[in-house]
Design an enzyme around this catalytic site. Structure first.
Site, PDB file in Angstrom:
ATOM      1  N   SER A 203     -13.316  38.742  29.442  1.00  0.00           N
ATOM      2  CA  SER A 203     -13.196  38.897  30.896  1.00  0.00           C
ATOM      3  C   SER A 203     -12.025  39.821  31.263  1.00  0.00           C
ATOM      4  CB  SER A 203     -12.978  37.530  31.529  1.00  0.00           C
ATOM      5  OG  SER A 203     -11.805  36.956  30.988  1.00  0.00           O
ATOM      6  N   GLU A 224     -13.107  45.671  26.082  1.00  0.00           N
ATOM      7  CA  GLU A 224     -14.517  45.681  26.508  1.00  0.00           C
ATOM      8  C   GLU A 224     -14.667  44.524  27.482  1.00  0.00           C
ATOM      9  OE1 GLU A 224     -16.835  47.787  25.883  1.00  0.00           O
ATOM     10  OE2 GLU A 224     -16.196  48.885  24.108  1.00  0.00           O
ATOM     11  N   CYS A 258     -22.926  40.723  29.681  1.00  0.00           N
ATOM     12  CA  CYS A 258     -21.895  41.505  30.390  1.00  0.00           C
ATOM     13  C   CYS A 258     -22.486  42.617  31.216  1.00  0.00           C
ATOM     14  CB  CYS A 258     -20.896  42.066  29.382  1.00  0.00           C
ATOM     15  SG  CYS A 258     -21.659  43.066  28.107  1.00  0.00           S
TER      16      CYS A 258
END
Ligand code: NAD
Length: 482
Positions: A203, A224, A258
């Site tokens: 996150s 990422e 994601c």
């Protein structure tokens, strides 16, 4: 396949294990560094063979963690890891070669090249949502580049972690690749160590912590991250095709992806028709009524009660602010089940439009014209992915020109992550740095610039002091060409 209803949590590895593993790898760095491309490819080939051999074990483990259907594990975890492996094995010799570059006039007589040297001790921290692919993909890049690796997988997938460990330990010794398990306290201990590079997937909130900790040692880091990935459906779009692809991208892995379409911006003139098309697609794919959908074998579950409660609250709050549940909206806390849900009339101030949903709820927001859709996207942080469904290249080009995101799919969802010839990653709030293919290899390498002087005489020597008229003439002459 065994029915494991609840989700466990990994046991924390001890501080002693963390420190001794790091030291073991540090002492072994030189021998890993000296491995040839052939040696590294051999390891990667063994990893590929092991993935095939452990396929069923991995499917069962991930099912035990959050009931992910075996076929989805094949599609989104094993197939994608094998794609990355095949690509890296095929191209590693070319990537790892010294890369000669041009020489400038002032440097006549010398040659210059880039050496890709391993960064050294690397730490890979991963989330729970794609626990195999997101752990093994950076491992492939790190091993290809010749690094020592400690993997810290998420504590929320203990069964998958066990299966990954079993697979990795058939190939790697702990002095080259180790797995340390545990929660954020274990991450915090790891982050105190002087790693040369940290690759973090998770996150944005935790990404900020990682970057702060990395700064203590000036370790490079790749982040990422996630965020709210928008999807635009304009008036010209093929609605059946768009619904089919958005439903796939949104509800695979129960929305815990994601790059899942977080919300849809749909032209106001087609909103009703598009919602009807989405409902029809959902029924065809998962079942005609709520009971059939719940018993569908093609829907995973929310990973834990914390996330289940978070997503439920997001929907309840939107509904109490007059949002309409167009489809779904069913919850079963005994099974962490949330049905595929469509919601309209959502306010931009609702929490559901502020935080990443990371679950199977899809808000639909109407827009008046493409400028309006673009303004709504640019009002938020730069997303990880952006999707646009349109037949009008003018609209597509305008979106590409006037927005920013980590990646884009035009007339599709998710698929850009699967092409190792494309860099993958976010921008600012959705990430820093790129992974996959050559970008992954470079991420775990120091691009060392090397200049080699071939003769005792060099053009640069003419510019040493004492400065004379000749020095002035030469520098004036050189600068004419700049
Ligand atoms: P998370 O950030 O909570 O956890 C990720 C990892 O960080 C876990 O291993 C966890 O143990 C560790 N961690 C948690 N708190 C920490 C702390 N305070 N200090 C150090 N380490 C800590 O993320 P998550 O819930 O596991 O995954 C969901 C998030 O990951 C979403 O935002 C999603 O978009 C993102 N994500 C991004 C990608 C990508 O490729 N960009 C892929 C998958 C998921």
């Amino acid at each position: 396949m065994t029915e494991t209803k609840n989700i466990g949590q990994s046991v924390n590895d001890s501080l002693e294990k963390i420190q001794t593993t790091f030291q073991l790898q540090k002492n072994n760095l030189l021998s890993i560094r000296k491995t040839s491309v052939k040696d590294r490819k051999k390891k990667l080939k063994a990893l590929k063979a092991a993935l095939f051999a452990h396929r069923e074990n991995l499917q069962n483990a991930i099912y035990a963690d959050f009931k992910k259907p075996a076929i989805e594990t094949d599609i989104t975890e094993i197939n994608s890891t094998l794609t990355e492996l095949k690509h890296t094995i095929a191209h590693l010799s070319e990537w790892a070669r010294d890369e000669y570059v041009d020489t400038t006039l002032t440097l006549l007589g010398s040659s210059s090249y880039i050496q890709y040297e391993p960064k050294g001790n690397t730490l890979i921290i991963t989330p729970w949502n794609y626990p195999i692919y997101l752990s093994l993909s950076p491992i492939i890049s790190a091993v290809a580049a010749g690094n020592a690796v400690i993997l810290k997988p998420s504590e929320f997938t203990p069964n998958t972690n066990k299966a990954i460990k079993k697979l990795l330990f058939e190939i790697f010794e702990e002095k080259e690749l180790a797995v340390i398990e545990g929660d954020y306290t274990v991450s915090s201990e790891l982050l105190k160590l002087k790693f040369n590079h940290i690759h973090f997937t998770g996150s944005p909130a935790v990404g900020k912590i990682i970057m702060r900790e990395a700064a203590n040692h000036l370790a490079s880091c790749t982040l990422e991250l996630g965020g709210k990935s928008p999807t635009i459906v304009d008036e010209s779009a093929n609605l059946k095709d768009a619904a089919s692809k958005i439903v796939w991208g949104k509800y695979i892995n129960e929305g815990q992806t994601c790059i899942a379409p977080d919300y849809v911006l749909v032209h106001k003139n087609i909103q009703e028709k598009f919602i009807a098309q989405l409902k029809q697609t959902l029924q065809e794919r998962f079942g005609a009524d709520a009971e059939k959908i719940k018993s569908s074998a093609f829907l995973a579950r929310i990973v834990n009660t914390k996330h289940f409660g978070r997503i439920k609250t997001l929907l309840n709050e939107a509904v109490s602010n007059e949002a309409n549940v167009e489809f779904g909206g069913d919850f079963d806390e005994n099974d962490n089940y949330i049905s595929p849900t469509l919601v309209s009339n959502v306010s931009k101030d609702d929490e559901i439009m502020q935080e990443e949903i990371f679950g199977p709820i899809l808000p639909l927001i109407p827009f008046d014209n493409i400028e309006d859709a673009i303004a709504k996207i640019n009002d938020k942080e730069k997303p990880l992915a952006l999707y646009v469904f349109s037949k009008k290249s003018k609209n597509i080009n305008k979106v590409l020109q006037e927005t920013s995101s980590g990646g884009v799919c035009i007339n599709d969802t998710l698929l850009h992550i699967l092409n190792p010839n494309l860099p993958f990653g976010g921008v600012n709030n959705s990430g820093i740095g790129k992974s996959h293919g050559i970008w992954g290899f470079k991420d775990f390498s120091n691009e060392r610039g090397i200049l080699k002087q071939h003769l005792p005489f060099s053009a640069a020597k003419l510019l040493y002091p004492p400065y004379t008229k000749m020095s002035k003439f030469l520098i004036d002459f050189t600068m004419k060409y700049l």
